[in-house]
Design a protein around this motif. Structure first.
Motif, mmCIF file in Angstrom:
data_model
loop_
_atom_site.group_PDB
_atom_site.id
_atom_site.type_symbol
_atom_site.label_atom_id
_atom_site.label_comp_id
_atom_site.label_asym_id
_atom_site.label_seq_id
_atom_site.Cartn_x
_atom_site.Cartn_y
_atom_site.Cartn_z
ATOM 1 N N ARG A 1 43.795 48.351 9.554
ATOM 2 C CA ARG A 1 43.794 49.738 9.091
ATOM 3 C C ARG A 1 43.420 49.747 7.616
ATOM 4 O O ARG A 1 43.926 48.914 6.840
ATOM 5 C CB ARG A 1 45.180 50.364 9.268
ATOM 6 C CG ARG A 1 45.702 50.381 10.687
ATOM 7 C CD ARG A 1 47.161 50.812 10.721
ATOM 8 N NE ARG A 1 47.715 50.769 12.077
ATOM 9 C CZ ARG A 1 49.008 50.972 12.368
ATOM 10 N NH1 ARG A 1 49.871 51.244 11.382
ATOM 11 N NH2 ARG A 1 49.423 50.905 13.620
ATOM 12 N N PRO A 2 42.554 50.671 7.173
ATOM 13 C CA PRO A 2 42.193 50.701 5.746
ATOM 14 C C PRO A 2 43.413 50.806 4.829
ATOM 15 O O PRO A 2 43.465 50.156 3.781
ATOM 16 C CB PRO A 2 41.306 51.942 5.635
ATOM 17 C CG PRO A 2 40.719 52.093 6.998
ATOM 18 C CD PRO A 2 41.793 51.658 7.953
ATOM 19 N N ASP B 1 41.275 56.333 2.613
ATOM 20 C CA ASP B 1 40.147 57.025 3.235
ATOM 21 C C ASP B 1 38.816 56.552 2.666
ATOM 22 O O ASP B 1 37.857 56.296 3.399
ATOM 23 C CB ASP B 1 40.283 58.541 3.063
ATOM 24 C CG ASP B 1 41.426 59.115 3.878
ATOM 25 O OD1 ASP B 1 41.817 58.484 4.886
ATOM 26 O OD2 ASP B 1 41.940 60.193 3.509
ATOM 27 N N GLY C 1 38.091 53.033 3.893
ATOM 28 C CA GLY C 1 37.588 53.023 5.261
ATOM 29 C C GLY C 1 36.120 53.389 5.312
ATOM 30 O O GLY C 1 35.334 52.777 6.052
ATOM 31 N N THR C 2 35.733 54.394 4.510
ATOM 32 C CA THR C 2 34.324 54.797 4.456
ATOM 33 C C THR C 2 33.460 53.663 3.911
ATOM 34 O O THR C 2 32.366 53.394 4.423
ATOM 35 C CB THR C 2 34.165 56.045 3.576
ATOM 36 O OG1 THR C 2 34.920 57.118 4.148
ATOM 37 C CG2 THR C 2 32.708 56.455 3.465
ATOM 38 N N ARG D 1 32.773 51.000 6.583
ATOM 39 C CA ARG D 1 31.784 51.447 7.564
ATOM 40 C C ARG D 1 30.373 51.427 6.991
ATOM 41 O O ARG D 1 29.429 50.968 7.633
ATOM 42 C CB ARG D 1 32.134 52.850 8.066
ATOM 43 C CG ARG D 1 33.428 52.907 8.868
ATOM 44 C CD ARG D 1 33.568 54.235 9.569
ATOM 45 N NE ARG D 1 33.712 55.359 8.658
ATOM 46 C CZ ARG D 1 34.870 55.757 8.139
ATOM 47 N NH1 ARG D 1 35.996 55.107 8.435
ATOM 48 N NH2 ARG D 1 34.927 56.808 7.340
ATOM 49 N N THR E 1 39.168 41.639 3.913
ATOM 50 C CA THR E 1 40.253 41.646 4.899
ATOM 51 C C THR E 1 40.944 40.285 4.967
ATOM 52 O O THR E 1 42.175 40.208 4.956
ATOM 53 C CB THR E 1 39.732 42.044 6.294
ATOM 54 O OG1 THR E 1 38.663 41.178 6.676
ATOM 55 C CG2 THR E 1 39.258 43.485 6.303
ATOM 56 N N LEU F 1 37.276 47.927 12.529
ATOM 57 C CA LEU F 1 37.192 48.538 11.205
ATOM 58 C C LEU F 1 35.733 48.668 10.765
ATOM 59 O O LEU F 1 35.281 49.763 10.389
ATOM 60 C CB LEU F 1 37.962 47.686 10.185
ATOM 61 C CG LEU F 1 37.826 48.083 8.712
ATOM 62 C CD1 LEU F 1 38.300 49.513 8.472
ATOM 63 C CD2 LEU F 1 38.594 47.096 7.825
ATOM 64 N N HIS G 1 33.832 51.065 12.914
ATOM 65 C CA HIS G 1 34.486 52.369 13.050
ATOM 66 C C HIS G 1 34.586 52.734 14.531
ATOM 67 O O HIS G 1 34.109 53.778 14.982
ATOM 68 C CB HIS G 1 33.712 53.442 12.293
ATOM 69 C CG HIS G 1 34.401 54.783 12.272
ATOM 70 N ND1 HIS G 1 35.721 54.930 11.915
ATOM 71 C CD2 HIS G 1 33.952 56.035 12.568
ATOM 72 C CE1 HIS G 1 36.060 56.202 11.986
ATOM 73 N NE2 HIS G 1 35.008 56.894 12.387
#
Length: 376
Positions: A36-37, A58, A61-62, A65, A83, A312, A315
């Motif tokens: 999870r981000p 957020d 996460g962007t 991707r 990670t 991840l 996405h």
């Protein structure tokens, strides 16, 4: 070739909600590719890890991707450096593994095999055994939390050795040592070109002597020689990706299909293909979902399974992968059940346990979803 579809009520296109609720099986998922981000950001702060491109969950996460979609191998590999960089302590590994099991269960997955490379988690002073025990503990904790939320999942670990390193035999021995404690098999991963699976023959020969299971990343970035070596030299039980088997299949202008000797062998021997559509689009193995070889391979009844690879970076989730395929090929619940049963048949757990999952969980679950059409 005639279509496999029928005009029964179950042949209707499933909704996203039905896909999510369908009992699914996942065989190819990387632990360090599914964080999870927010967890990456939390663990970075707790450990003092520096270098994250973003600290907001957020935005982070962007970034993952976009970096994975950039077409730059350097940026794609950088995502894993972050990670793995925050997965260097026992507590971090337990947390990541527990959240992985929770997230998969929330997505309707009832059985999963999640892979990771123990050798990549030693920078904080852990030993190989401590890494394996921490991840196993996390998976059991995640399974427990899932049960508390009314969901069932079983997670088995695959220990991965890196193709460019020289620790494959050591990791294979580790997988064998923990085979009754949550580890169900072995894998090699990393760049295919220049690092053929035959470099690690000693590990594969050891596993065969021990009657243990292994899969090999093959036929993704590299072509048919990689698949041939994985099967004929190494004796792989499954192929990680295997998407380039399409290079040994010819489709004529009139639609006739001719399989080459290797493709025929793979189909005849029912060798499972761990296909990951979204990941394959990112790496250039396919141009679109509609053009992905999985469509033809499913029609030809290869032992195809659908997987996430790196949730991840892509996405994605297994439900999303199925949604993409439903949109591209008008797949039905019957098709999704076929993929799920294929995967369960190919899992690295005992036959009676696989059969029980198919007959007691998967088939009843899909039958319940199909029955919903009767009341609409």
């Amino acid at each position: 070739m005639t279509s496999h579809r029928t005009e029964k009520p179950s042949a209707k296109t499933p909704t996203p909600d039905q896909i999510r609720r369908a009992p699914k099986v996942l065989l190819h998922d990387h632990l360090d590719g599914g964080l999870r981000p927010g967890t990456v950001a939390d663990l970075a702060r707790a450990s003092g890890y520096e270098g994250l491109p973003e600290t907001d969950a957020d935005l982070l996460g962007t970034w993952f991707r976009e970096a994975a979609d950039s077409g730059s191998l350097e940026r794609y590999l950088e995502t894993f450096s972050h990670t793995v960089g925050v997965m260097q302590t026992r507590d971090a590994l337990v947390r990541v593994a527990a959240e992985c099991a929770e997230d998969l269960a929330e997505d309707g997955i009832v059985y999963a095999e999640v892979r990771y490379a123990p050798e990549q988690h030693l920078e904080g002073g852990l030993g190989l055994e401590e890494v394996v025990e921490a991840v196993n503990e996390g998976f059991r904790e995640g399974e427990r939390r899932a049960r508390e939320n009314g969901r069932r999942i079983r997670v088995g670990a695959l220990l991965t050795a890196m193709r460019h390193a020289a620790r494959a035999l050591e990791i294979a021995e580790l997988a064998n040592r923990y085979r009754d404690e949550g580890v169900v098999g072995f894998d090699i991963a990393g760049a295919e070109a220049g690092y053929p699976p035959t470099r690690h023959l000693d590990a594969f020969e050891y596993l065969k002597r021990e009657n243990n299971h292994f899969t090999i990343h093959a036929g993704e970035a590299f072509g048919l020689p990689s698949i041939w070596q994985a099967l004929q030299w190494c004796g792989a039980d499954r192929l990680g990706h295997g998407v380039r088997i399409i290079d040994d299949i010819e489709v004529g202008e009139d639609g006739t299909v001719r399989l080459g000797r290797l493709a025929s062998y793979v189909r005849d021997k029912r060798i499972p293909l761990e296909m990951c559509p979204s990941s394959n689009l990112q790496t250039g193995a396919a141009d679109s979902y509609a053009e992905h070889p999985i469509g033809l391979l499913r029609r030809l009844y290869f032992r195809v399974t659908v997987n996430t690879d790196n949730r991840l970076m892509s996405h994605t989730s297994l439900s999303r992968e199925f949604e993409h395929l439903v949109g591209a090929f008008a797949y039905t619940l019957d098709d999704l059940q076929w993929f799920s049963v294929n995967a369960m048949k190919s899992a690295f757990i005992p036959f009676d346990e696989r059969l029980a999952m198919i007959n007691d969980v998967i088939k009843p679950g899909y039958a319940e979803l199909k029955s919903e059409w009767l009341f609409q």
